[in-house]
Design an enzyme around this catalytic site. Structure first.
Site, PDB file in Angstrom:
ATOM      1  N   ASP A  75       0.862  -1.176   0.000  1.00  0.00           N
ATOM      2  CA  ASP A  75       0.000   0.000   0.000  1.00  0.00           C
ATOM      3  C   ASP A  75       0.898   1.225   0.000  1.00  0.00           C
ATOM      4  OD1 ASP A  75      -2.130   1.694   0.076  1.00  0.00           O
ATOM      5  OD2 ASP A  75      -2.935   0.998   1.986  1.00  0.00           O
ATOM      6  N   ASP A 128      -2.684   2.261  -6.196  1.00  0.00           N
ATOM      7  CA  ASP A 128      -1.597   2.276  -5.222  1.00  0.00           C
ATOM      8  C   ASP A 128      -1.601   1.083  -4.268  1.00  0.00           C
ATOM      9  OD1 ASP A 128      -3.953   3.103  -3.989  1.00  0.00           O
ATOM     10  OD2 ASP A 128      -2.894   4.273  -2.490  1.00  0.00           O
ATOM     11  N   GLU A 129      -2.325   0.031  -4.599  1.00  0.00           N
ATOM     12  CA  GLU A 129      -2.487  -1.071  -3.657  1.00  0.00           C
ATOM     13  C   GLU A 129      -2.611  -2.386  -4.417  1.00  0.00           C
ATOM     14  OE1 GLU A 129      -5.547  -2.216   0.010  1.00  0.00           O
ATOM     15  OE2 GLU A 129      -5.943  -0.470  -1.259  1.00  0.00           O
TER      16      GLU A 129
END
Length: 486
Positions: A11, A105-106
């Site tokens: 993350d 983003d993860e």
């Protein structure tokens, strides 16, 4: 559940805000808030500096401004975020063929499937190497969680924030989860948590002790049974490499309600074009067009039309959305509009160049003739429909959004600090430079142009052969909790 912590969850830390700070030297170490800047906008991401004032994602932007009046407020730059995300996902793809992106983003990574790790020591080593690689390639930091299941890997990465690594040893799940609030478990939102609280259950340990029968009674068989298993740390969900999007959509919330029917239709057509751009960018087509309208009283209507086959033609989507709009009463005012496409496919039915145009061709009417004729009742007597002029303030905000990139013929690359009263203020700086000077121009200055974002790292380290070529220990020995030792 696995016997080794070979599921990794990455993350990125305050992703949008961190990317903006990396791109804008004058904002490093300062509170930054990214999101919709209108009175109805919401926070997408806040930097850690802004979070100290109580600002958080999904908060109304007006509230954020009251909490942190001196923060920098910026409009998202998704072109930049996607560029950085592609770099991160490329690194993850080097670890395993099983990478499951959850957002820009993860992502989850199955390290065992890629042969990158098979025990605690190798998982810790590859996790630290990944953090180093991301920093070197993007200039940003990410937090890593390692565990024997997806649920626990995500919990671990949350504990690791910011810029850390936490590993949960298989066998310790029950002890770790017991004191945590029920909201830590997947599928427990505010409503479920409140329902459980009224039944006297606020921690994961309460759920485990309540027993499966009681949770099934409270929440139903599927949800109750699943929650009971997770309370004991059981989660056998696999990492899935392909997560097919079910739809592509865009929407806008307006600073003031739209009452003019022509303006509403113009916005729907603009949204339809943006939706098609996203559709084409994903290499997809779709069969069902969906219109979303939120009215002045917060009532939300959705209307859909299914075409004869999948398409990515902007004319088809525009006209379908316009037809759907005709069936919606907007006289009281519109605060939000959205256009989406569902029923996605990997191909486009070629004879759907334009569905309406094809139907007209069957009657002998050409596309040009149809365009000139217009739709009865929509055009003024003169034939050409005139759209109301956009207010100067809104025009400036739309053309020069705060935080977006510009290039001046004389001063070079910069970004918009703000605009209004016919002026736009620009700070001229680049990633890696010193904080730059600020200058103000007219919004119609011929020497000032919108620009694409610059890379956050000008000369990134070559990781094309990673992970095989990396040394065994990049960050020193690592303890069992994932913290680097001196």
């Amino acid at each position: 559940m696995r016997a080794a912590p070979t599921i990794l969850h990455l993350d990125m830390d305050a992703f949008y805000a961190s990317a903006e700070q990396a791109a804008k030297p004058s904002l490093r170490g300062k509170p930054v808030v990214v999101g919709g800047l209108g009175p109805r906008g919401v926070v997408a991401t806040a930097s850690y500096e802004a979070r100290r004032f109580g600002v958080h994602s999904a908060m109304p932007m007006a509230q954020a401004r009251r909490l942190a009046p001196n923060a920098a407020y910026l409009v998202p730059r998704f072109l930049l975020y996607r560029m950085v995300s592609d770099q991160v996902m490329e690194l993850l793809g080097r670890l395993s063929p099983l990478v499951e992106p959850l957002s820009l983003d993860e992502a989850f990574v199955d390290l065992e499937a890629g042969g990158a790790a098979d025990d605690t020591a190798s998982a810790l080593e590859i996790g630290e190497q990944l953090r180093t690689a991301i920093k070197a390639v993007t200039g940003l930091t990410g937090s890593v969680g390692l565990a024997g299941s997806k649920m626990l890997a995500k919990i671990a990465s949350e504990q690791a924030k910011p810029d850390g690594l936490v590993l949960i040893e298989p066998g310790t799940e029950r002890e770790l989860l017991a004191p945590m609030p029920v909201r830590i478990l997947p599928g427990v939102g505010p409503a479920t948590a409140d329902h459980l609280r009224r039944a006297g259950m606020t921690t994961v340990n309460d759920l485990a002790e309540a027993g499966e029968a009681e949770l099934v009674r409270l929440l139903g068989k599927a949800h109750g049974g699943s929650l009971h298993r997770m309370a004991f740390g059981y989660d056998d969900r696999p990492v899935v490499a392909e997560r097919d999007a079910k739809s592509v959509s865009v929407e806008d919330t307006f600073d003031t309600d739209l009452h003019d029917r022509v303006r509403v239709r113009t916005e729907v057509e603009r949204l339809a074009d943006r939706c098609v751009q996203r559709l084409r960018g994903a290499g997809r087509s779709g069969r069902t067009v969906v219109l979303k309208v939120r009215r002045y009283d917060f009532s939300t209507l959705t209307r859909s039309e299914t075409l004869r086959g999948p398409t990515d033609d902007p004319t088809v989507v525009r006209e379908a959305a316009a037809r759907l709009l005709e069936a919606v009463d907007t006289t009281g005012g519109v605060r939000l509009l959205g256009v989406g496409v569902t029923g996605l496919a990997d191909y486009t039915q070629e004879d759907l160049f334009a569905q309406a145009a094809g139907e007209r061709a069957a009657t002998g009417e050409t596309v040009e003739e149809a365009t000139e004729a217009g739709d009865e009742g929509d055009e003024p007597a003169g034939g050409a429909r005139e759209e109301p002029p956009e207010p100067a303030e809104q025009l400036a905000a739309r053309r020069w959004p705060a935080g977006h990139d510009v290039r001046h013929d004389v001063h070079g690359h910069g970004w918009v600090q703000g605009s209004g009263i016919g002026r736009v203020t620009v700070r001229f700086e680049e990633p890696g430079s010193v904080p730059g000077r600020v200058r103000t121009f007219r919004i119609d200055d011929a020497e000032l142009h919108p620009a694409d974002p610059l890379p956050l790292v000008r000369n990134p380290v070559d990781y094309s052969s990673w992970p095989a070529s990396l040394p065994k220990s990049l960050s020193g020995p690592v303890s069992s909790d994932g913290e680097s030792s001196p």
